[in-house]
Design a protein around this motif. Sequence first.
Motif, PDB file in Angstrom:
ATOM      1  N   VAL A 272      85.065 124.982  13.104  1.00  0.00           N
ATOM      2  CA  VAL A 272      85.309 125.946  14.179  1.00  0.00           C
ATOM      3  C   VAL A 272      84.589 127.269  13.912  1.00  0.00           C
ATOM      4  O   VAL A 272      84.968 128.310  14.439  1.00  0.00           O
ATOM      5  CB  VAL A 272      86.825 126.189  14.370  1.00  0.00           C
ATOM      6  N   SER A 273      83.557 127.232  13.104  1.00  0.00           N
ATOM      7  CA  SER A 273      82.760 128.416  12.804  1.00  0.00           C
ATOM      8  C   SER A 273      81.335 128.217  13.300  1.00  0.00           C
ATOM      9  O   SER A 273      80.842 127.085  13.377  1.00  0.00           O
ATOM     10  CB  SER A 273      82.750 128.678  11.294  1.00  0.00           C
ATOM     11  N   LEU A 274      80.682 129.316  13.625  1.00  0.00           N
ATOM     12  CA  LEU A 274      79.259 129.251  13.964  1.00  0.00           C
ATOM     13  C   LEU A 274      78.411 128.942  12.734  1.00  0.00           C
ATOM     14  O   LEU A 274      77.256 128.527  12.857  1.00  0.00           O
ATOM     15  CB  LEU A 274      78.806 130.581  14.574  1.00  0.00           C
ATOM     16  N   LYS A 396      85.036 134.167  22.354  1.00  0.00           N
ATOM     17  CA  LYS A 396      85.017 132.742  22.038  1.00  0.00           C
ATOM     18  C   LYS A 396      84.300 132.595  20.706  1.00  0.00           C
ATOM     19  O   LYS A 396      83.081 132.405  20.641  1.00  0.00           O
ATOM     20  CB  LYS A 396      84.315 131.953  23.143  1.00  0.00           C
ATOM     21  N   SER A 398      84.140 130.391  18.290  1.00  0.00           N
ATOM     22  CA  SER A 398      83.424 129.183  17.893  1.00  0.00           C
ATOM     23  C   SER A 398      82.141 128.981  18.674  1.00  0.00           C
ATOM     24  O   SER A 398      81.298 128.164  18.293  1.00  0.00           O
ATOM     25  CB  SER A 398      84.333 127.964  18.064  1.00  0.00           C
ATOM     26  N   GLN A 399      81.991 129.731  19.792  1.00  0.00           N
ATOM     27  CA  GLN A 399      80.767 129.636  20.590  1.00  0.00           C
ATOM     28  C   GLN A 399      79.855 130.849  20.393  1.00  0.00           C
ATOM     29  O   GLN A 399      78.669 130.789  20.702  1.00  0.00           O
ATOM     30  CB  GLN A 399      81.129 129.503  22.071  1.00  0.00           C
ATOM     31  N   GLY A 400      80.431 131.955  19.938  1.00  0.00           N
ATOM     32  CA  GLY A 400      79.636 133.153  19.690  1.00  0.00           C
ATOM     33  C   GLY A 400      79.600 134.127  20.838  1.00  0.00           C
ATOM     34  O   GLY A 400      79.023 135.209  20.712  1.00  0.00           O
ATOM     35  N   SER A 401      80.213 133.800  21.971  1.00  0.00           N
ATOM     36  CA  SER A 401      80.100 134.657  23.144  1.00  0.00           C
ATOM     37  C   SER A 401      81.275 135.623  23.234  1.00  0.00           C
ATOM     38  O   SER A 401      82.359 135.369  22.715  1.00  0.00           O
ATOM     39  CB  SER A 401      80.039 133.814  24.412  1.00  0.00           C
ATOM     40  N   ASP A 427      76.187 137.643  23.001  1.00  0.00           N
ATOM     41  CA  ASP A 427      76.360 136.641  21.961  1.00  0.00           C
ATOM     42  C   ASP A 427      76.288 137.367  20.622  1.00  0.00           C
ATOM     43  O   ASP A 427      75.384 138.191  20.403  1.00  0.00           O
ATOM     44  CB  ASP A 427      75.263 135.575  22.054  1.00  0.00           C
ATOM     45  N   ARG A 429      75.429 136.501  17.637  1.00  0.00           N
ATOM     46  CA  ARG A 429      74.220 136.308  16.834  1.00  0.00           C
ATOM     47  C   ARG A 429      73.051 137.106  17.412  1.00  0.00           C
ATOM     48  O   ARG A 429      72.264 137.696  16.669  1.00  0.00           O
ATOM     49  CB  ARG A 429      73.873 134.810  16.764  1.00  0.00           C
TER      50      ARG A 429
END
Length: 464
Positions: A272-274, A396, A398-401, A427, A429
């Motif tokens: 559940v991590s980027l 979110k 786990s999605q980075g957003s 995002d 990242r």
Amino acid sequence: MTSTVTATPGVGQGLDAQALRTSLERLAASAGIRQWDLGAACSTDTSVQVDRGEAKQMKGAQRSSITIRVWNDDGLVGVTSTSDLSEAGLEKALAGARDASAFGNADDTPQFSPLATAPLQELHQPLQDPQGILRLLDTLKGAEADLLGRHSAIATVPYNGLAERSSERLYLNSAGASRQQRLSTASVYLYARAEETGRKPRSAGAVRLAYGAADLDIAGCIDEAAQRTISHLDYAPITTGRYTCVFSPEAFLDLIGAFSSLFNARAVLDGVSLSNRESIGQPLAVPFLSIHDNGLHPGNIGASAFDGEGTPTRRLALVEGGVLQNFLHSEATARAFGVAPTGHAGLGAKVSVGPDWFEIGPTPGSGGGQQGLDRFRAPEPIVWIDSLSALHAGVKASQGSFSLPFDGWLVQGGEARSIEAATVAGDIRTLLNAIVGFEGEAKVTPDGLCPHVWVEGLSVTGDA
């Protein structure tokens, strides 16, 4: 006015580590238990709230909690929690953990931390005597009155509180580990609401922490809450578009905290991590950004010398020169990665992992991005983000957003005007690689150390 007093059996006299160990060793031996550990905490809390000069709520509480883990002969772990620190309570908790161990997860079995007996760094945390609830009440009444008098538009201080706490925690295990820490802390928060005829209400606040109520910077908290609230009275809508944004230290720390799963080994193992196992050593951000987790920083009021497994707290480089250097680990995740525990564990059958206190800033010797940044001298409009809202709903991880409402100002031509309502989205990242540089000295906040952070090209949605 609400007045509440709660008490839990077994607290008030503090924790006697040696007596607990003696009892546990005897009870475990009689039950045939060879491997166990215990985490315990107790606290005495006092807090007050006021409403226009009258007491709104006065609370006093004594609390205790204990978590016991037991390993059976098959190496499986059972866990139980209780608030009863009596001999009978300990016996019942040990029996419950022993019985629960039959249902332990064979695929995720924690062990004792190999660092549970390593030396601890000494922390300078002077213990302060409590002032008492009536003195707290008088102090908060005076603070509220002072804040209400700062501007005619400030009609109420709907959210406020003054609290003090005396706490103690310990960790013991059957291999001889013994950790204990005592701490006193105090906090004050003031959140004002201002209203003007024909205009929307505007709110802002401030918080201060200290080792005792007598050391709280009440005047500074009042000044900051008043200044921030008043600065939002003259507001205007902002045109939707892409802007260079300047995050306050508090806002940027909140954002990094919301995406701390980037650095969390438990989240990596759970998918559940980027980040993933191969992320260590890979670029994550601009080459002049550094992020450390340092629960031992002197500015961290309430610092813990050890984590839930007894591992010493230490300063850990998460990002150095833009490169991901380390994950936060418990004993179990460290064993899975073949590294040492980092001192960021909770206590349980499946141990949680979490950050302590972030240090964010330029990598030494890197130049820190663009130099001499000043939002009031920028040639283009700058969005100054003071605080972020709805982090629980707008991130979110786990999605980075993220898409987050914020309070802040639009800075043009050297003048700052409050933004009526707006949302910043992006995002994480992309954001970490769009950092332009840093402005001003790093500021100590309750969540960490950070300067103002400039980020270019963020999407801001307004009403205009």
